[in-house]
Design an enzyme around this catalytic site. Sequence first.
Site, mmCIF file in Angstrom:
data_model
loop_
_atom_site.group_PDB
_atom_site.id
_atom_site.type_symbol
_atom_site.label_atom_id
_atom_site.label_comp_id
_atom_site.label_asym_id
_atom_site.label_seq_id
_atom_site.Cartn_x
_atom_site.Cartn_y
_atom_site.Cartn_z
ATOM 1 N N ARG A 82 46.884 -1.095 -18.272
ATOM 2 C CA ARG A 82 46.086 -1.419 -17.098
ATOM 3 C C ARG A 82 46.993 -1.888 -15.988
ATOM 4 O O ARG A 82 47.789 -2.804 -16.188
ATOM 5 C CB ARG A 82 45.150 -2.594 -17.438
ATOM 6 C CG ARG A 82 43.797 -2.202 -17.735
ATOM 7 C CD ARG A 82 42.784 -3.298 -17.814
ATOM 8 N NE ARG A 82 43.136 -4.691 -17.673
ATOM 9 C CZ ARG A 82 42.222 -5.642 -17.477
ATOM 10 N NH1 ARG A 82 40.954 -5.317 -17.367
ATOM 11 N NH2 ARG A 82 42.567 -6.903 -17.390
ATOM 12 N N THR A 101 45.244 -3.077 -9.662
ATOM 13 C CA THR A 101 44.024 -2.264 -9.501
ATOM 14 C C THR A 101 43.126 -2.323 -10.737
ATOM 15 O O THR A 101 41.954 -1.962 -10.660
ATOM 16 C CB THR A 101 44.383 -0.778 -9.266
ATOM 17 O OG1 THR A 101 45.001 -0.273 -10.470
ATOM 18 C CG2 THR A 101 45.341 -0.616 -8.096
ATOM 19 N N ASP A 147 44.950 -12.254 -23.325
ATOM 20 C CA ASP A 147 45.524 -10.906 -23.386
ATOM 21 C C ASP A 147 45.784 -10.542 -24.843
ATOM 22 O O ASP A 147 46.678 -11.103 -25.484
ATOM 23 C CB ASP A 147 46.830 -10.869 -22.573
ATOM 24 C CG ASP A 147 47.380 -9.454 -22.463
ATOM 25 O OD1 ASP A 147 47.553 -8.788 -23.515
ATOM 26 O OD2 ASP A 147 47.635 -9.007 -21.338
ATOM 27 N N ASP A 169 49.406 -9.275 -25.816
ATOM 28 C CA ASP A 169 50.395 -10.364 -25.823
ATOM 29 C C ASP A 169 50.205 -11.273 -27.032
ATOM 30 O O ASP A 169 51.186 -11.729 -27.631
ATOM 31 C CB ASP A 169 50.286 -11.194 -24.534
ATOM 32 C CG ASP A 169 50.940 -10.491 -23.350
ATOM 33 O OD1 ASP A 169 51.710 -9.534 -23.581
ATOM 34 O OD2 ASP A 169 50.673 -10.902 -22.207
HETATM 35 C C1 PRP Z 1 44.166 -4.250 -22.632
HETATM 36 C C2 PRP Z 1 43.283 -3.953 -23.821
HETATM 37 C C3 PRP Z 1 42.596 -2.691 -23.388
HETATM 38 C C4 PRP Z 1 42.440 -2.884 -21.896
HETATM 39 C C5 PRP Z 1 41.014 -3.287 -21.628
HETATM 40 O O1 PRP Z 1 45.305 -3.464 -22.670
HETATM 41 O O2 PRP Z 1 43.978 -3.819 -25.023
HETATM 42 O O3 PRP Z 1 43.326 -1.508 -23.661
HETATM 43 O O4 PRP Z 1 43.327 -3.944 -21.521
HETATM 44 O O5 PRP Z 1 40.806 -3.403 -20.264
HETATM 45 P P1 PRP Z 1 39.855 -2.408 -19.468
HETATM 46 O O6 PRP Z 1 38.610 -2.283 -20.240
HETATM 47 O O7 PRP Z 1 39.662 -3.126 -18.152
HETATM 48 O O8 PRP Z 1 40.571 -1.100 -19.267
HETATM 49 P P2 PRP Z 1 46.499 -3.604 -21.597
HETATM 50 O O9 PRP Z 1 46.299 -2.646 -20.480
HETATM 51 O O10 PRP Z 1 46.678 -5.049 -21.227
HETATM 52 O O11 PRP Z 1 47.737 -3.047 -22.393
HETATM 53 P P3 PRP Z 1 48.446 -3.608 -23.713
HETATM 54 O O12 PRP Z 1 47.510 -3.341 -24.864
HETATM 55 O O13 PRP Z 1 49.684 -2.770 -23.773
HETATM 56 O O14 PRP Z 1 48.722 -5.073 -23.549
HETATM 57 N N1 URA Z 2 42.585 -6.997 -21.762
HETATM 58 C C1 URA Z 2 42.763 -8.074 -22.554
HETATM 59 O O1 URA Z 2 43.655 -8.075 -23.422
HETATM 60 N N2 URA Z 2 41.980 -9.134 -22.371
HETATM 61 C C2 URA Z 2 41.013 -9.176 -21.438
HETATM 62 O O2 URA Z 2 40.299 -10.195 -21.340
HETATM 63 C C3 URA Z 2 40.836 -8.053 -20.617
HETATM 64 C C4 URA Z 2 41.628 -6.965 -20.816
#
Ligand code: PRP
Ligand code: URA
Length: 211
Positions: A106, A110, A202, A205
Amino acid sequence: MNESNVTIMTHPLIQHKISMLRDSRTGTNEFRKLIEEIATLMGYEALRDLPLEDVEVTTPIETCMTPMIAGKKLAIVPILRAGLGMVNGILALVPSAKVGHIGLYRDHDTHEPHEYYCKLPDPIELRTIVTLDPMLATGGSAVAAVDFIKQHGGRKIKFMCIIAAPEGLARLQNAHPDVQIYVGHLDRELNADAYICPGLGDAGDRIFGTK
Ligand code: PRP
Ligand code: URA
Protein backbone atom coordinates in the site's frame (compact mmCIF):
# COMPACT_ATOMS: atom_id res chain seq x y z
CA MET A 1 -23.25 -13.42 10.92
CA ASN A 2 -23.62 -15.24 7.61
CA GLU A 3 -24.93 -12.77 5.05
CA SER A 4 -24.85 -14.00 1.45
CA ASN A 5 -21.15 -14.27 0.65
CA VAL A 6 -19.76 -13.04 4.00
CA THR A 7 -19.13 -15.17 7.08
CA ILE A 8 -18.13 -13.36 10.27
CA MET A 9 -16.61 -15.74 12.82
CA THR A 10 -18.26 -16.04 16.20
CA HIS A 11 -16.27 -18.88 17.78
CA PRO A 12 -15.01 -17.84 21.24
CA LEU A 13 -11.52 -19.26 20.61
CA ILE A 14 -11.14 -17.05 17.53
CA GLN A 15 -12.41 -13.99 19.39
CA HIS A 16 -10.10 -14.64 22.35
CA LYS A 17 -7.03 -15.06 20.13
CA ILE A 18 -7.86 -11.92 18.13
CA SER A 19 -8.02 -9.94 21.40
CA MET A 20 -4.53 -11.23 22.26
CA LEU A 21 -3.30 -10.16 18.81
CA ARG A 22 -4.61 -6.64 19.32
CA ASP A 23 -2.65 -6.16 22.56
CA SER A 24 0.34 -3.93 21.80
CA ARG A 25 2.34 -5.89 24.42
CA THR A 26 2.09 -9.11 22.35
CA GLY A 27 5.59 -9.72 20.94
CA THR A 28 6.58 -11.00 17.49
CA ASN A 29 6.91 -14.66 18.47
CA GLU A 30 3.49 -14.88 20.12
CA PHE A 31 1.92 -12.72 17.40
CA ARG A 32 3.10 -15.14 14.68
CA LYS A 33 1.76 -18.15 16.59
CA LEU A 34 -1.62 -16.49 17.12
CA ILE A 35 -1.96 -15.53 13.44
CA GLU A 36 -1.28 -19.15 12.49
CA GLU A 37 -3.70 -20.57 15.06
CA ILE A 38 -6.48 -18.19 14.01
CA ALA A 39 -5.91 -19.09 10.35
CA THR A 40 -6.33 -22.79 11.23
CA LEU A 41 -9.55 -22.16 13.17
CA MET A 42 -10.96 -19.95 10.40
CA GLY A 43 -9.82 -22.41 7.73
CA TYR A 44 -11.85 -25.16 9.35
CA GLU A 45 -14.96 -23.04 8.74
CA ALA A 46 -13.94 -21.69 5.31
CA LEU A 47 -13.25 -25.17 3.92
CA ARG A 48 -16.49 -26.79 5.04
CA ASP A 49 -17.80 -26.80 1.43
CA LEU A 50 -14.84 -28.62 -0.15
CA PRO A 51 -16.22 -31.20 -2.58
CA LEU A 52 -16.12 -34.88 -1.61
CA GLU A 53 -16.16 -38.07 -3.65
CA ASP A 54 -16.59 -41.64 -2.50
CA VAL A 55 -13.48 -43.79 -2.92
CA GLU A 56 -12.92 -47.46 -2.21
CA VAL A 57 -11.01 -48.20 1.01
CA THR A 58 -10.27 -51.58 2.56
CA THR A 59 -10.54 -51.49 6.34
CA PRO A 60 -9.30 -54.38 8.54
CA ILE A 61 -12.93 -55.59 8.40
CA GLU A 62 -14.14 -55.10 4.82
CA THR A 63 -14.00 -52.95 1.68
CA CYS A 64 -16.26 -49.89 1.62
CA MET A 65 -16.92 -46.66 -0.29
CA THR A 66 -15.98 -43.68 1.88
CA PRO A 67 -15.67 -39.89 1.24
CA MET A 68 -12.41 -38.08 0.45
CA ILE A 69 -11.70 -34.55 -0.86
CA ALA A 70 -12.28 -34.48 -4.63
CA GLY A 71 -10.68 -32.55 -7.46
CA LYS A 72 -7.44 -30.62 -7.93
CA LYS A 73 -5.46 -29.68 -4.85
CA LEU A 74 -6.42 -26.49 -3.02
CA ALA A 75 -4.48 -23.30 -3.86
CA ILE A 76 -3.50 -21.07 -0.95
CA VAL A 77 -2.57 -17.55 -2.06
CA PRO A 78 -1.16 -15.22 0.61
CA ILE A 79 -0.92 -11.50 -0.15
CA LEU A 80 2.67 -10.51 0.68
CA ARG A 81 3.84 -9.81 3.18
CA ALA A 82 1.37 -10.22 6.01
CA GLY A 83 -0.66 -13.01 4.38
CA LEU A 84 2.42 -15.26 4.66
CA GLY A 85 1.78 -15.46 8.40
CA MET A 86 -1.47 -17.38 7.77
CA VAL A 87 -0.10 -19.99 5.32
CA ASN A 88 1.10 -22.60 7.82
CA GLY A 89 -2.20 -22.37 9.65
CA ILE A 90 -4.05 -23.53 6.52
CA LEU A 91 -1.35 -26.07 5.59
CA ALA A 92 -1.94 -27.66 9.00
CA LEU A 93 -5.42 -28.57 7.69
CA VAL A 94 -4.51 -29.28 4.04
CA PRO A 95 -0.81 -30.25 3.91
CA SER A 96 -0.93 -31.08 0.19
CA ALA A 97 -2.22 -27.65 -0.87
CA LYS A 98 -0.29 -25.67 -3.50
CA VAL A 99 0.88 -22.18 -2.52
CA GLY A 100 0.88 -19.16 -4.84
CA HIS A 101 1.96 -15.61 -3.96
CA ILE A 102 0.75 -12.12 -4.77
CA GLY A 103 3.03 -9.22 -3.86
CA LEU A 104 1.24 -5.95 -3.10
CA TYR A 105 2.12 -2.99 -0.95
CA ARG A 106 0.00 0.00 0.00
CA ASP A 107 1.37 3.41 -0.93
CA HIS A 108 1.73 5.29 2.36
CA ASP A 109 0.23 8.53 0.98
CA THR A 110 -2.45 7.38 -1.46
CA HIS A 111 -3.21 4.04 0.29
CA GLU A 112 -3.51 2.52 -3.19
CA PRO A 113 -2.05 -0.99 -3.76
CA HIS A 114 0.97 -1.59 -6.04
CA GLU A 115 1.72 -5.03 -7.45
CA TYR A 116 5.28 -6.35 -7.44
CA TYR A 117 4.83 -10.15 -7.76
CA CYS A 118 2.29 -12.73 -8.89
CA LYS A 119 2.86 -16.49 -9.20
CA LEU A 120 -0.06 -18.92 -9.02
CA PRO A 121 -0.23 -22.72 -9.22
CA ASP A 122 -1.45 -24.18 -12.54
CA PRO A 123 -4.12 -24.99 -13.56
CA ILE A 124 -5.53 -22.24 -11.34
CA GLU A 125 -8.98 -22.38 -13.00
CA LEU A 126 -9.60 -25.90 -11.64
CA ARG A 127 -8.68 -25.19 -8.02
CA THR A 128 -10.49 -23.78 -5.01
CA ILE A 129 -8.38 -20.73 -4.13
CA VAL A 130 -8.05 -19.38 -0.59
CA THR A 131 -6.63 -15.84 -0.61
CA LEU A 132 -5.06 -14.83 2.70
CA ASP A 133 -4.44 -11.43 4.25
CA PRO A 134 -4.90 -10.69 7.96
CA MET A 135 -6.10 -7.12 7.27
CA LEU A 136 -8.94 -5.84 5.05
CA ALA A 137 -8.72 -2.05 5.48
CA THR A 138 -9.72 0.11 2.47
CA GLY A 139 -10.10 -3.12 0.49
CA GLY A 140 -7.75 -1.87 -2.25
CA SER A 141 -5.25 -4.73 -1.81
CA ALA A 142 -7.93 -7.43 -1.61
CA VAL A 143 -9.75 -6.18 -4.71
CA ALA A 144 -6.46 -5.95 -6.66
CA ALA A 145 -5.41 -9.46 -5.55
CA VAL A 146 -8.73 -10.99 -6.63
CA ASP A 147 -8.48 -9.05 -9.91
CA PHE A 148 -5.07 -10.69 -10.58
CA ILE A 149 -6.32 -14.14 -9.67
CA LYS A 150 -9.27 -13.75 -12.04
CA GLN A 151 -7.01 -12.39 -14.82
CA HIS A 152 -4.97 -15.60 -14.44
CA GLY A 153 -8.14 -17.68 -14.78
CA GLY A 154 -9.07 -18.27 -11.12
CA ARG A 155 -12.79 -18.86 -10.63
CA LYS A 156 -13.63 -20.41 -7.25
CA ILE A 157 -12.14 -17.80 -4.94
CA LYS A 158 -12.37 -17.39 -1.17
CA PHE A 159 -10.88 -14.48 0.77
CA MET A 160 -9.93 -14.89 4.41
CA CYS A 161 -8.96 -12.00 6.71
CA ILE A 162 -8.60 -11.80 10.48
CA ILE A 163 -9.76 -8.20 10.92
CA ALA A 164 -11.88 -6.17 8.48
CA ALA A 165 -13.08 -2.58 8.39
CA PRO A 166 -16.67 -2.07 7.18
CA GLU A 167 -15.35 0.13 4.32
CA GLY A 168 -13.05 -2.59 2.97
CA LEU A 169 -15.60 -5.35 3.36
CA ALA A 170 -18.17 -3.35 1.38
CA ARG A 171 -15.61 -2.54 -1.34
CA LEU A 172 -14.59 -6.18 -1.76
CA GLN A 173 -18.22 -7.37 -1.79
CA ASN A 174 -19.18 -4.78 -4.43
CA ALA A 175 -16.17 -5.47 -6.66
CA HIS A 176 -16.33 -9.28 -6.38
CA PRO A 177 -19.79 -10.46 -5.29
CA ASP A 178 -18.89 -14.04 -6.32
CA VAL A 179 -16.05 -14.31 -3.77
CA GLN A 180 -16.76 -16.02 -0.43
CA ILE A 181 -15.38 -13.77 2.33
CA TYR A 182 -14.43 -15.00 5.82
CA VAL A 183 -13.78 -12.40 8.53
CA GLY A 184 -12.42 -13.09 12.03
CA HIS A 185 -13.77 -9.83 13.45
CA LEU A 186 -15.49 -6.82 11.88
CA ASP A 187 -14.01 -3.68 13.44
CA ARG A 188 -15.48 -0.19 13.81
CA GLU A 189 -13.88 2.00 11.11
CA LEU A 190 -10.75 3.29 9.38
CA ASN A 191 -8.84 6.27 10.72
CA ALA A 192 -7.46 9.15 8.60
CA ASP A 193 -4.33 7.07 7.80
CA ALA A 194 -6.52 4.16 6.62
CA TYR A 195 -5.60 2.03 9.66
CA ILE A 196 -8.31 -0.18 11.13
CA CYS A 197 -9.72 0.95 14.52
CA PRO A 198 -9.27 -0.57 17.03
CA GLY A 199 -7.35 -3.02 14.79
CA LEU A 200 -3.92 -4.35 15.71
CA GLY A 201 -1.59 -1.87 14.00
CA ASP A 202 0.55 -2.86 11.02
CA ALA A 203 0.18 -6.63 10.63
CA GLY A 204 3.28 -7.06 8.42
CA ASP A 205 5.51 -5.18 10.84
CA ARG A 206 4.17 -7.13 13.82
CA ILE A 207 4.64 -10.52 12.10
CA PHE A 208 8.13 -9.81 10.79
CA GLY A 209 9.40 -7.55 13.59
CA THR A 210 10.01 -4.59 11.27
CA LYS A 211 9.00 -0.96 11.68
C1 PRP B 1 -1.36 -4.36 4.63
C2 PRP B 1 -2.19 -5.61 4.82
C3 PRP B 1 -2.99 -5.64 3.55
C4 PRP B 1 -3.22 -4.17 3.26
C5 PRP B 1 -4.63 -3.84 3.69
O1 PRP B 1 -0.28 -4.62 3.80
O2 PRP B 1 -1.43 -6.77 5.01
O3 PRP B 1 -2.34 -6.26 2.46
O4 PRP B 1 -2.28 -3.44 4.06
O5 PRP B 1 -4.91 -2.52 3.38
P1 PRP B 1 -5.98 -2.12 2.27
O6 PRP B 1 -7.18 -2.93 2.52
O7 PRP B 1 -6.20 -0.65 2.54
O8 PRP B 1 -5.38 -2.33 0.91
P2 PRP B 1 0.85 -3.52 3.47
O9 PRP B 1 0.51 -2.79 2.23
O10 PRP B 1 1.12 -2.69 4.70
O11 PRP B 1 2.09 -4.42 3.09
P3 PRP B 1 2.92 -5.46 3.98
O12 PRP B 1 2.04 -6.66 4.19
O13 PRP B 1 4.09 -5.75 3.10
O14 PRP B 1 3.30 -4.81 5.28
N1 URA C 1 -2.77 -2.70 7.08
C1 URA C 1 -2.47 -3.09 8.34
O1 URA C 1 -1.52 -3.88 8.54
N2 URA C 1 -3.17 -2.59 9.35
C2 URA C 1 -4.19 -1.73 9.18
O2 URA C 1 -4.83 -1.33 10.17
C3 URA C 1 -4.50 -1.33 7.87
C4 URA C 1 -3.79 -1.85 6.83
